[in-house]
Design a protein around this motif. Sequence first.
Motif, PDB file in Angstrom:
ATOM      1  N   LEU A  73       0.843  -1.186   0.000  1.00  0.00           N
ATOM      2  CA  LEU A  73       0.000   0.000   0.000  1.00  0.00           C
ATOM      3  C   LEU A  73       0.878   1.236   0.000  1.00  0.00           C
ATOM      4  O   LEU A  73       1.954   1.268   0.602  1.00  0.00           O
ATOM      5  CB  LEU A  73      -0.911   0.017   1.231  1.00  0.00           C
ATOM      6  N   GLU A  74       0.386   2.247  -0.658  1.00  0.00           N
ATOM      7  CA  GLU A  74       1.139   3.497  -0.762  1.00  0.00           C
ATOM      8  C   GLU A  74       0.268   4.604  -0.202  1.00  0.00           C
ATOM      9  O   GLU A  74      -0.915   4.694  -0.542  1.00  0.00           O
ATOM     10  CB  GLU A  74       1.435   3.722  -2.247  1.00  0.00           C
ATOM     11  N   GLN A  75       0.839   5.432   0.651  1.00  0.00           N
ATOM     12  CA  GLN A  75       0.008   6.481   1.229  1.00  0.00           C
ATOM     13  C   GLN A  75      -0.363   7.504   0.172  1.00  0.00           C
ATOM     14  O   GLN A  75       0.483   7.925  -0.628  1.00  0.00           O
ATOM     15  CB  GLN A  75       0.735   7.170   2.397  1.00  0.00           C
ATOM     16  N   LEU A  76      -1.636   7.871   0.175  1.00  0.00           N
ATOM     17  CA  LEU A  76      -2.133   8.818  -0.832  1.00  0.00           C
ATOM     18  C   LEU A  76      -2.134  10.228  -0.254  1.00  0.00           C
ATOM     19  O   LEU A  76      -1.310  11.047  -0.618  1.00  0.00           O
ATOM     20  CB  LEU A  76      -3.552   8.411  -1.255  1.00  0.00           C
ATOM     21  N   ARG A  77      -3.046  10.528   0.620  1.00  0.00           N
ATOM     22  CA  ARG A  77      -3.031  11.762   1.385  1.00  0.00           C
ATOM     23  C   ARG A  77      -4.042  11.632   2.515  1.00  0.00           C
ATOM     24  O   ARG A  77      -4.730  10.619   2.619  1.00  0.00           O
ATOM     25  CB  ARG A  77      -3.275  13.007   0.537  1.00  0.00           C
ATOM     26  N   THR A  78      -4.120  12.653   3.347  1.00  0.00           N
ATOM     27  CA  THR A  78      -4.979  12.608   4.528  1.00  0.00           C
ATOM     28  C   THR A  78      -6.096  13.627   4.373  1.00  0.00           C
ATOM     29  O   THR A  78      -5.857  14.743   3.917  1.00  0.00           O
ATOM     30  CB  THR A  78      -4.140  12.881   5.779  1.00  0.00           C
ATOM     31  N   TYR A  79      -7.295  13.210   4.743  1.00  0.00           N
ATOM     32  CA  TYR A  79      -8.487  14.024   4.570  1.00  0.00           C
ATOM     33  C   TYR A  79      -9.063  14.327   5.952  1.00  0.00           C
ATOM     34  O   TYR A  79      -9.340  13.409   6.714  1.00  0.00           O
ATOM     35  CB  TYR A  79      -9.498  13.284   3.693  1.00  0.00           C
ATOM     36  N   GLY A  80      -9.221  15.604   6.244  1.00  0.00           N
ATOM     37  CA  GLY A  80      -9.597  15.938   7.613  1.00  0.00           C
ATOM     38  C   GLY A  80     -10.601  17.054   7.755  1.00  0.00           C
ATOM     39  O   GLY A  80     -10.679  17.671   8.815  1.00  0.00           O
ATOM     40  N   LYS A  81     -11.377  17.335   6.732  1.00  0.00           N
ATOM     41  CA  LYS A  81     -12.391  18.390   6.856  1.00  0.00           C
ATOM     42  C   LYS A  81     -13.267  18.092   8.068  1.00  0.00           C
ATOM     43  O   LYS A  81     -13.700  16.947   8.247  1.00  0.00           O
ATOM     44  CB  LYS A  81     -13.252  18.433   5.597  1.00  0.00           C
ATOM     45  N   PRO A  82     -13.564  19.093   8.881  1.00  0.00           N
ATOM     46  CA  PRO A  82     -14.267  18.847  10.150  1.00  0.00           C
ATOM     47  C   PRO A  82     -15.586  18.099   9.989  1.00  0.00           C
ATOM     48  O   PRO A  82     -15.951  17.309  10.851  1.00  0.00           O
ATOM     49  CB  PRO A  82     -14.483  20.262  10.695  1.00  0.00           C
ATOM     50  N   ASN A  83     -16.311  18.315   8.901  1.00  0.00           N
ATOM     51  CA  ASN A  83     -17.621  17.674   8.791  1.00  0.00           C
ATOM     52  C   ASN A  83     -17.667  16.567   7.747  1.00  0.00           C
ATOM     53  O   ASN A  83     -18.734  16.243   7.233  1.00  0.00           O
ATOM     54  CB  ASN A  83     -18.681  18.730   8.487  1.00  0.00           C
ATOM     55  N   ARG A  84     -16.526  15.992   7.451  1.00  0.00           N
ATOM     56  CA  ARG A  84     -16.527  14.961   6.411  1.00  0.00           C
ATOM     57  C   ARG A  84     -17.232  13.687   6.870  1.00  0.00           C
ATOM     58  O   ARG A  84     -17.677  12.896   6.053  1.00  0.00           O
ATOM     59  CB  ARG A  84     -15.106  14.663   5.938  1.00  0.00           C
ATOM     60  N   ASP A  85     -17.323  13.481   8.183  1.00  0.00           N
ATOM     61  CA  ASP A  85     -18.098  12.374   8.729  1.00  0.00           C
ATOM     62  C   ASP A  85     -19.175  12.984   9.613  1.00  0.00           C
ATOM     63  O   ASP A  85     -18.860  13.707  10.563  1.00  0.00           O
ATOM     64  CB  ASP A  85     -17.188  11.441   9.544  1.00  0.00           C
ATOM     65  N   PRO A  86     -20.460  12.705   9.328  1.00  0.00           N
ATOM     66  CA  PRO A  86     -21.530  13.372  10.081  1.00  0.00           C
ATOM     67  C   PRO A  86     -21.591  12.943  11.540  1.00  0.00           C
ATOM     68  O   PRO A  86     -22.204  13.633  12.359  1.00  0.00           O
ATOM     69  CB  PRO A  86     -22.803  12.953   9.330  1.00  0.00           C
ATOM     70  N   ARG A  87     -20.945  11.826  11.899  1.00  0.00           N
ATOM     71  CA  ARG A  87     -21.035  11.348  13.280  1.00  0.00           C
ATOM     72  C   ARG A  87     -20.093  12.088  14.207  1.00  0.00           C
ATOM     73  O   ARG A  87     -20.435  12.466  15.326  1.00  0.00           O
ATOM     74  CB  ARG A  87     -20.697   9.854  13.344  1.00  0.00           C
ATOM     75  N   ALA A  88     -18.850  12.285  13.741  1.00  0.00           N
ATOM     76  CA  ALA A  88     -17.835  12.875  14.610  1.00  0.00           C
ATOM     77  C   ALA A  88     -16.683  13.334  13.742  1.00  0.00           C
ATOM     78  O   ALA A  88     -16.647  13.085  12.534  1.00  0.00           O
ATOM     79  CB  ALA A  88     -17.338  11.844  15.622  1.00  0.00           C
ATOM     80  N   ARG A  89     -15.760  14.009  14.357  1.00  0.00           N
ATOM     81  CA  ARG A  89     -14.570  14.419  13.626  1.00  0.00           C
ATOM     82  C   ARG A  89     -13.702  13.202  13.376  1.00  0.00           C
ATOM     83  O   ARG A  89     -13.220  12.569  14.325  1.00  0.00           O
ATOM     84  CB  ARG A  89     -13.786  15.457  14.439  1.00  0.00           C
ATOM     85  N   VAL A  90     -13.511  12.877  12.120  1.00  0.00           N
ATOM     86  CA  VAL A  90     -12.673  11.745  11.755  1.00  0.00           C
ATOM     87  C   VAL A  90     -11.669  12.195  10.706  1.00  0.00           C
ATOM     88  O   VAL A  90     -12.039  12.706   9.645  1.00  0.00           O
ATOM     89  CB  VAL A  90     -13.496  10.574  11.192  1.00  0.00           C
ATOM     90  N   VAL A  91     -10.401  12.009  11.032  1.00  0.00           N
ATOM     91  CA  VAL A  91      -9.332  12.265  10.063  1.00  0.00           C
ATOM     92  C   VAL A  91      -8.959  10.923   9.456  1.00  0.00           C
ATOM     93  O   VAL A  91      -8.676   9.970  10.180  1.00  0.00           O
ATOM     94  CB  VAL A  91      -8.114  12.902  10.752  1.00  0.00           C
ATOM     95  N   THR A  92      -8.978  10.840   8.134  1.00  0.00           N
ATOM     96  CA  THR A  92      -8.672   9.555   7.519  1.00  0.00           C
ATOM     97  C   THR A  92      -7.425   9.659   6.662  1.00  0.00           C
ATOM     98  O   THR A  92      -7.247  10.608   5.900  1.00  0.00           O
ATOM     99  CB  THR A  92      -9.848   9.026   6.683  1.00  0.00           C
ATOM    100  N   VAL A  93      -6.552   8.677   6.865  1.00  0.00           N
ATOM    101  CA  VAL A  93      -5.329   8.580   6.073  1.00  0.00           C
ATOM    102  C   VAL A  93      -5.621   7.606   4.935  1.00  0.00           C
ATOM    103  O   VAL A  93      -5.850   6.418   5.176  1.00  0.00           O
ATOM    104  CB  VAL A  93      -4.151   8.075   6.923  1.00  0.00           C
ATOM    105  N   ALA A  94      -5.638   8.121   3.715  1.00  0.00           N
ATOM    106  CA  ALA A  94      -6.013   7.285   2.577  1.00  0.00           C
ATOM    107  C   ALA A  94      -4.783   6.629   1.971  1.00  0.00           C
ATOM    108  O   ALA A  94      -3.725   7.242   1.863  1.00  0.00           O
ATOM    109  CB  ALA A  94      -6.736   8.113   1.526  1.00  0.00           C
TER     110      ALA A  94
END
Lengths: 233, 233
Positions: A73-94
């Motif tokens: 696997l190769e790291q792509l980038r990280t997505y962290g917009k505050p409302n990208r997950d409606p449940r809670a703040r989730v930062v995802t490393v893609a």
Amino acid sequence: MAGTDRLGLGVACDVALLTVRRGQLAVLLVQRPDEPYRDQWALPGGFVTDDEELEVTAERTLADETGMHISHLEQLRTYGKPNRDPRARVVTVAYVAFTALDDDPANHPVGRSRFWAIDDLLIPELDQCDGLSLAFDHSLIVADAVERARAKLEYTTLASAFVDEPFTLGELRRVYEAVWGISLHEANFRRKVLGTPGFVEATGETAPTDGRPAQLYRRGNETRLWPPILRGA
Amino acid sequence: MAGTDRLGLGVACDVALLTVRRGQLAVLLVQRPDEPYRDQWALPGGFVTDDEELEVTAERTLADETGMHISHLEQLRTYGKPNRDPRARVVTVAYVAFTALDDDPANHPVGRSRFWAIDDLLIPELDQCDGLSLAFDHSLIVADAVERARAKLEYTTLASAFVDEPFTLGELRRVYEAVWGISLHEANFRRKVLGTPGFVEATGETAPTDGRPAQLYRRGNETRLWPPILRGA
DNA sequence: TTAATAGTGTCTATGAGACATTATGCA
DNA sequence: TGCATAATGTCTCATAGACACTATTAA
């Protein structure tokens, strides 16, 4: 690094596993079993557990949700917009990975997962304004993964990761054509690939085609491609 | 995305602000005031607060710790090895930015921060086995930032971001030479830059040098560089 | 035979590398 | 004058793009 409030913030990993299937670039998606975005399609992924490497999280959740075992696997980038997950703040490393589809059923997605042709997805970031709508901001992640694949074909031998061994130069060329969405000049492509030591290794065998049988090749040891094959302006 | 234990995991942002100073590629570092790694040098950065965009965290902590206000940050990659921070599990999203150093003191680092020449740092990842030792895994982040800068000089007009306007082609060429660590052929470099519409715009003015005075230029509107200037094999 | 794809050979345009030469300032 | 750097011109070589042509199978 002053310590501030950092609770209630989750870290996840998502995987965009790309392949070329039926002449089209495709990505592995999972139909979500729960809310939010229930029944919509999303990238496989999940939360990071304690003391787990990010890449291991990506591999583990990919295997859990799709049955696919991919090691590079190769790291792509990280997505962290505050409302990208409606449940809670989730930062995802893609992460992004590339695979060939062989005939072994053990290497096919299982359960609620399947490959989708990129062209059949709604991806505004790629100017695709109709098709299957993805959960969360996953259309953006897929768009970035596609661009990564397109760019890496230029200066690496990544294309051979998309074909099952052994393969013909025609199959390899159709990988470029599927990923870049353009047609390449057959003779010039052959000259370029065979002129790059270590890109492919001839097996001496041939395979039938719709025309003259084609020489078969395996992947070579070289990973860089110099000079690059450029897509053009 | 099955929910698992995700507490006790912090998310931070770090910034590698690169510039060219005295003919050398340099990075902005902060001398740590507290443990761990007290008095050692580290990248500016800090924890993400609730509902704060990752890029805003990067900009904010950079400004807080160094006084530098940089608006165009580019995500580099994310570092999440379980033990990279001895205090707790911290995943850090690293950003990279590029700036010119002008004569305005308002744009110079303040407090415990200063630019360090890359060549003076201990960065095993760049085969630099002596020099200033960095805190955490920041030598790895700096190495990745340097590689990003080197790569972007090839296919973008990024080099002009490293020089203060107006600038001469000699100054622009010395940016490439400093970042790539090689010397470029003056005449060919000039042909390439002036032959790329939008890379630089002539001002009509000249500036004195140690020899014949040089034409002055400003940055053009083009950001891509086609065909690229390649570093070579 | 035709259709289809594989594979070879060659011409040309482009651009990079190398080098020679001239221009223009200052000490 | 000599030195340093800017700026221009030109030759050569590598390579990409384009195209013509041949090879080998199946229908």
